[in-house]
Design a protein around this motif. Structure first.
Motif: not given
Length: 109
Positions: A34-36, A50-59, A62-68, A78-85
């Motif tokens: 249920d984590i979104r 956190g950036l490596k974690l965000a990329r791993a989560v994005r891969d 994919p439905p999980v939104s990311i706030i860094i 360029d450091d952010m995963p796609e659609n990250g905030l």
């Protein structure tokens, strides 16, 4: 700061899971479908930041939104995963809540 972020999200009515590092966060994502949203700091202890974690989560989720967030590092697009905030610390609590509400509205529409 982590406890404050958890309190902020809980006070806004969101179910919140807390992890001390990236490995714990990944285990949480594996256990809780249920984590979104992943809300992470760039600097954290453990095997990845956190950036490596965000990329791993994005891969992997994919439905999980990311706030860094970060208080010391400038994070470029360029450091952010796609659609990250990204929110620089000290981040505005209302900005985080607005982002979470926008994400929730997209999930429910």
């Amino acid at each position: 700061m982590r406890a404050e972020a958890v309190d902020l999200c809980q006070d806004a009515g969101f179910t919140t899971y807390e992890a001390r590092n990236a490995d714990q966060a990944i285990r949480m994502l594996e256990r809780h479908s249920d984590i979104r949203v992943l809300f992470t700091d760039v600097e954290m202890p453990g095997t990845m930041d956190g950036l490596k974690l965000a990329r791993a989560v994005r891969d992997r989720w994919p439905p999980v939104s990311i706030i860094i967030t970060s208080g010391r590092l400038k994070v470029g697009k360029d450091d952010m995963p796609e659609n990250g905030l990204f929110f620089a610390k000290p981040y505005p609590p209302n900005g985080i809540i607005a982002a979470l509400n926008d994400i929730a509205a997209q999930v429910h529409s």
